[in-house]
Each structure stands twice: as structure tokens, then as C-alpha cells.
Write a protein that holds these residues in place. Structure first.
Motif, PDB file in Angstrom:
ATOM      1  N   VAL A  10      74.692  31.011  62.596  1.00  0.00           N
ATOM      2  CA  VAL A  10      75.037  32.285  61.954  1.00  0.00           C
ATOM      3  C   VAL A  10      74.537  33.413  62.850  1.00  0.00           C
ATOM      4  N   TYR A  11      75.363  34.420  63.000  1.00  0.00           N
ATOM      5  CA  TYR A  11      75.021  35.554  63.856  1.00  0.00           C
ATOM      6  C   TYR A  11      75.846  36.723  63.377  1.00  0.00           C
ATOM      7  N   ASP A  12      75.463  37.934  63.758  1.00  0.00           N
ATOM      8  CA  ASP A  12      76.201  39.111  63.325  1.00  0.00           C
ATOM      9  C   ASP A  12      77.681  38.966  63.671  1.00  0.00           C
ATOM     10  N   THR A  13      78.524  39.339  62.748  1.00  0.00           N
ATOM     11  CA  THR A  13      79.996  39.299  62.815  1.00  0.00           C
ATOM     12  C   THR A  13      80.564  37.891  62.748  1.00  0.00           C
ATOM     13  N   TYR A  14      79.755  36.878  62.348  1.00  0.00           N
ATOM     14  CA  TYR A  14      80.339  35.532  62.285  1.00  0.00           C
ATOM     15  C   TYR A  14      81.404  35.479  61.194  1.00  0.00           C
ATOM     16  N   ALA A  15      82.440  34.690  61.440  1.00  0.00           N
ATOM     17  CA  ALA A  15      83.593  34.600  60.536  1.00  0.00           C
ATOM     18  C   ALA A  15      83.277  33.634  59.396  1.00  0.00           C
ATOM     19  N   ASP A  16      82.883  34.164  58.266  1.00  0.00           N
ATOM     20  CA  ASP A  16      82.338  33.351  57.179  1.00  0.00           C
ATOM     21  C   ASP A  16      83.360  32.435  56.517  1.00  0.00           C
ATOM     22  N   TRP A  17      84.644  32.693  56.682  1.00  0.00           N
ATOM     23  CA  TRP A  17      85.675  31.864  56.042  1.00  0.00           C
ATOM     24  C   TRP A  17      86.023  30.604  56.843  1.00  0.00           C
ATOM     25  N   GLU A  18      85.590  30.535  58.083  1.00  0.00           N
ATOM     26  CA  GLU A  18      86.066  29.472  58.966  1.00  0.00           C
ATOM     27  C   GLU A  18      85.378  28.123  58.765  1.00  0.00           C
ATOM     28  N   THR A  19      84.204  28.120  58.196  1.00  0.00           N
ATOM     29  CA  THR A  19      83.433  26.877  58.117  1.00  0.00           C
ATOM     30  C   THR A  19      83.148  26.430  56.689  1.00  0.00           C
ATOM     31  N   GLY A  20      83.652  27.161  55.699  1.00  0.00           N
ATOM     32  CA  GLY A  20      83.328  26.866  54.305  1.00  0.00           C
ATOM     33  C   GLY A  20      83.784  25.494  53.827  1.00  0.00           C
ATOM     34  N   HIS A  21      84.988  25.092  54.192  1.00  0.00           N
ATOM     35  CA  HIS A  21      85.457  23.762  53.795  1.00  0.00           C
ATOM     36  C   HIS A  21      84.550  22.682  54.374  1.00  0.00           C
ATOM     37  N   ALA A  22      84.219  22.827  55.644  1.00  0.00           N
ATOM     38  CA  ALA A  22      83.387  21.820  56.303  1.00  0.00           C
ATOM     39  C   ALA A  22      82.010  21.727  55.661  1.00  0.00           C
ATOM     40  N   THR A  23      81.333  22.861  55.518  1.00  0.00           N
ATOM     41  CA  THR A  23      79.960  22.806  55.015  1.00  0.00           C
ATOM     42  C   THR A  23      79.910  22.402  53.550  1.00  0.00           C
ATOM     43  N   ARG A  34      71.683  23.546  57.272  1.00  0.00           N
ATOM     44  CA  ARG A  34      70.631  24.479  57.670  1.00  0.00           C
ATOM     45  C   ARG A  34      71.235  25.532  58.588  1.00  0.00           C
ATOM     46  N   THR A  35      71.010  26.793  58.261  1.00  0.00           N
ATOM     47  CA  THR A  35      71.549  27.884  59.071  1.00  0.00           C
ATOM     48  C   THR A  35      70.634  28.170  60.248  1.00  0.00           C
ATOM     49  N   LEU A  36      71.274  28.526  61.355  1.00  0.00           N
ATOM     50  CA  LEU A  36      70.596  28.668  62.639  1.00  0.00           C
ATOM     51  C   LEU A  36      70.963  30.018  63.233  1.00  0.00           C
ATOM     52  N   GLY A  37      70.000  30.924  63.320  1.00  0.00           N
ATOM     53  CA  GLY A  37      70.271  32.261  63.816  1.00  0.00           C
ATOM     54  C   GLY A  37      69.693  32.511  65.195  1.00  0.00           C
ATOM     55  N   PRO A  38      70.015  33.660  65.799  1.00  0.00           N
ATOM     56  CA  PRO A  38      69.414  34.015  67.087  1.00  0.00           C
ATOM     57  C   PRO A  38      67.888  34.112  66.976  1.00  0.00           C
ATOM     58  N   LEU A  52      69.841  35.028  55.731  1.00  0.00           N
ATOM     59  CA  LEU A  52      68.540  34.844  56.361  1.00  0.00           C
ATOM     60  C   LEU A  52      68.509  33.431  56.932  1.00  0.00           C
ATOM     61  N   PRO A  53      68.538  33.280  58.255  1.00  0.00           N
ATOM     62  CA  PRO A  53      68.611  31.937  58.847  1.00  0.00           C
ATOM     63  C   PRO A  53      67.421  31.060  58.462  1.00  0.00           C
ATOM     64  N   ASP A  54      67.689  29.779  58.309  1.00  0.00           N
ATOM     65  CA  ASP A  54      66.615  28.816  58.063  1.00  0.00           C
ATOM     66  C   ASP A  54      65.764  28.606  59.308  1.00  0.00           C
ATOM     67  N   LEU A  55      66.416  28.685  60.453  1.00  0.00           N
ATOM     68  CA  LEU A  55      65.753  28.409  61.731  1.00  0.00           C
ATOM     69  C   LEU A  55      66.243  29.384  62.792  1.00  0.00           C
ATOM     70  N   ALA A  56      65.407  29.609  63.794  1.00  0.00           N
ATOM     71  CA  ALA A  56      65.850  30.316  64.987  1.00  0.00           C
ATOM     72  C   ALA A  56      66.428  29.305  65.973  1.00  0.00           C
ATOM     73  N   LEU A  57      67.313  29.767  66.815  1.00  0.00           N
ATOM     74  CA  LEU A  57      68.007  28.890  67.760  1.00  0.00           C
ATOM     75  C   LEU A  57      67.037  28.052  68.587  1.00  0.00           C
ATOM     76  N   ASP A  58      65.964  28.663  69.029  1.00  0.00           N
ATOM     77  CA  ASP A  58      65.017  27.950  69.884  1.00  0.00           C
ATOM     78  C   ASP A  58      64.253  26.853  69.148  1.00  0.00           C
ATOM     79  N   ASP A  59      64.335  26.854  67.817  1.00  0.00           N
ATOM     80  CA  ASP A  59      63.541  25.910  67.021  1.00  0.00           C
ATOM     81  C   ASP A  59      64.269  24.617  66.677  1.00  0.00           C
ATOM     82  N   VAL A  60      65.520  24.482  67.086  1.00  0.00           N
ATOM     83  CA  VAL A  60      66.266  23.268  66.754  1.00  0.00           C
ATOM     84  C   VAL A  60      66.436  22.394  67.992  1.00  0.00           C
ATOM     85  N   ARG A  61      66.287  21.083  67.785  1.00  0.00           N
ATOM     86  CA  ARG A  61      66.469  20.108  68.855  1.00  0.00           C
ATOM     87  C   ARG A  61      67.660  19.218  68.499  1.00  0.00           C
ATOM     88  N   PRO A  62      68.467  18.836  69.473  1.00  0.00           N
ATOM     89  CA  PRO A  62      69.618  17.974  69.175  1.00  0.00           C
ATOM     90  C   PRO A  62      69.240  16.709  68.416  1.00  0.00           C
TER      91      PRO A  62
END
Length: 202
Positions: A10-23, A34-38, A52-62
């Protein structure tokens, strides 16, 4: 066994309609979303939703994730602010963890060189060509494309995008996956009975 979380960028201007079916359907299938922000700071979608992101980008590992989902956003085409998300996608793919990108996120992956050697799609071929990437010969004129652990789709295909994600993760398969797509994409009433019988409606 509980699956690893799915991480939705999730980030500013993200297209909120594009992933709703999937999630929504991944959550129903037992995946934690879990949402992942900058950073840990709130972002606002193109539709005005404050997240409000659950995690920052740097905090997630593959290795801690089942899937990284990258939605489109105006920022993919107006600045380099989201380039770190494309680099994170590279880390996921290098680790054998799936990535699903839709709309402008496909351009971000193209700039990162991640589409040069993989079949893919997007809004239109010339949209990706404008990035200067070297993968034009691998572009497919399709609603959504899966190549290995990468799913891509254009901005008008959130249902096809979700279908590819479900197939990749094995959430729905075969007749059930086809019925899910026919119900949500084509409003095919006959598909409802297939999903109900399979217990795939929640």
C-alpha cells in the motif's frame, strides 16, 4: 497448517479496487493479509482510503510470506518513489516466492528488468514499451498472465488477476477455479452451484 501471510503493498495513490477480489478470497481461504507500506506512516489510496500499514517495506522478508501483491498507483509513473517495491519484488522472485503485479506496478517491474525474460501483460504493450524495457517480445495480449511465480494483469482485470493468484497458490483449482471466474467475471449463475457444492463461497 496455517499458511504464511500474504503481503499487500500500500502506498499513496494505490488503486484500491484492483486487489479486492484477490485479498478477500485469500482471507476466506485462511491467509492473513498484511499491508506493507513505504514506512509505518499512513498512506491514502486513490479512492481516498486512509491505511495504516502493518509493516514497513524494509521489515518483510520473502521467507516470511506466501505472496507479494503490488497494486497500481499514479506514483509508479510520476516518480521513482515506488522503485523500492520493485526491488523487493526482485528479492521475492529470487527467493522463489510469488509476486502478483497489476496495472502500473507492471511498469515498475519492467523498469526493474523483471519482465525481460518472463511472459507478462499489462494495460497495453506500448505502455510498457515506454519504460524502455527489453521484454517486449514476451508481452502477451491477455487479461492476466502467470509465468513461473509471477502474475501480471492490466488495470481493467481485477477478477482475472485474482483467478491467476488463486491458481498459483492452489486456493481454487480446476472446475472450481473456472466457476469462480465465471461467477465474478461473467455473472454466470450456473457457476454459483459449483462453488456452493465445493464450499468455496465462504
Amino acid at each position: 497448517m496455517t499458511p504464511k501471510p500474504v503481503h499487500l503493498a500500500v502506498y499513496d495513490t494505490y488503486a484500491d479496487w484492483e486487489t479486492g477480489h484477490a485479498t478477500a478470497h485469500l482471507a476466506r481461504a485462511g491467509y492473513e493479509i498484511r499491508t506493507l507500506g513505504p514506512s509505518a506512516q499512513p498512506v491514502r489510496s486513490i479512492g481516498g482510503l486512509r491505511v495504516l500499514p502493518d509493516l514497513a517495506l524494509d521489515d518483510v522478508r520473502p521467507e516470511d510470506s506466501s505472496l507479494l501483491i503490488l497494486p497500481g498507483a499514479d506514483l509508479w509513473d510520476t516518480s521513482d518513489a515506488l522503485a523500492p517495491f520493485a526491488r523487493k519484488a526482485r528479492a521475492f522472485l529470487d527467493a522463489g516466492v510469488p509476486v502478483a503485479a497489476i496495472c502500473g506496478a507492471t511498469a515498475g517491474l519492467a523498469r526493474e528488468g523483471l519482465l525481460d525474460g518472463r511472459d507478462h501483460t499489462s494495460a497495453v504493450s506500448f505502455y510498457l514499451a515506454a519504460t524502455g524495457y527489453a521484454g517486449g517480445s514476451r508481452y502477451r495480449d491477455a487479461d492476466a498472465v502467470t509465468d513461473g511465480n509471477l502474475v501480471t494483469a492490466g488495470p481493467t482485470e481485477p477478477v482475472a488477476f485474482a483467478r491467476e493468484v488463486f491458481g498459483l497458490l492452489g486456493v481454487y483449482e480446476g472446475e472450481v477455479l473456472d466457476a469462480w471466474y465465471r461467477l465474478f467475471h461473467d455473472s454466470d449463475a450456473e457457476a454459483y452451484a459449483v462453488l456452493e457444492k465445493a464450499g468455496a463461497l465462504g
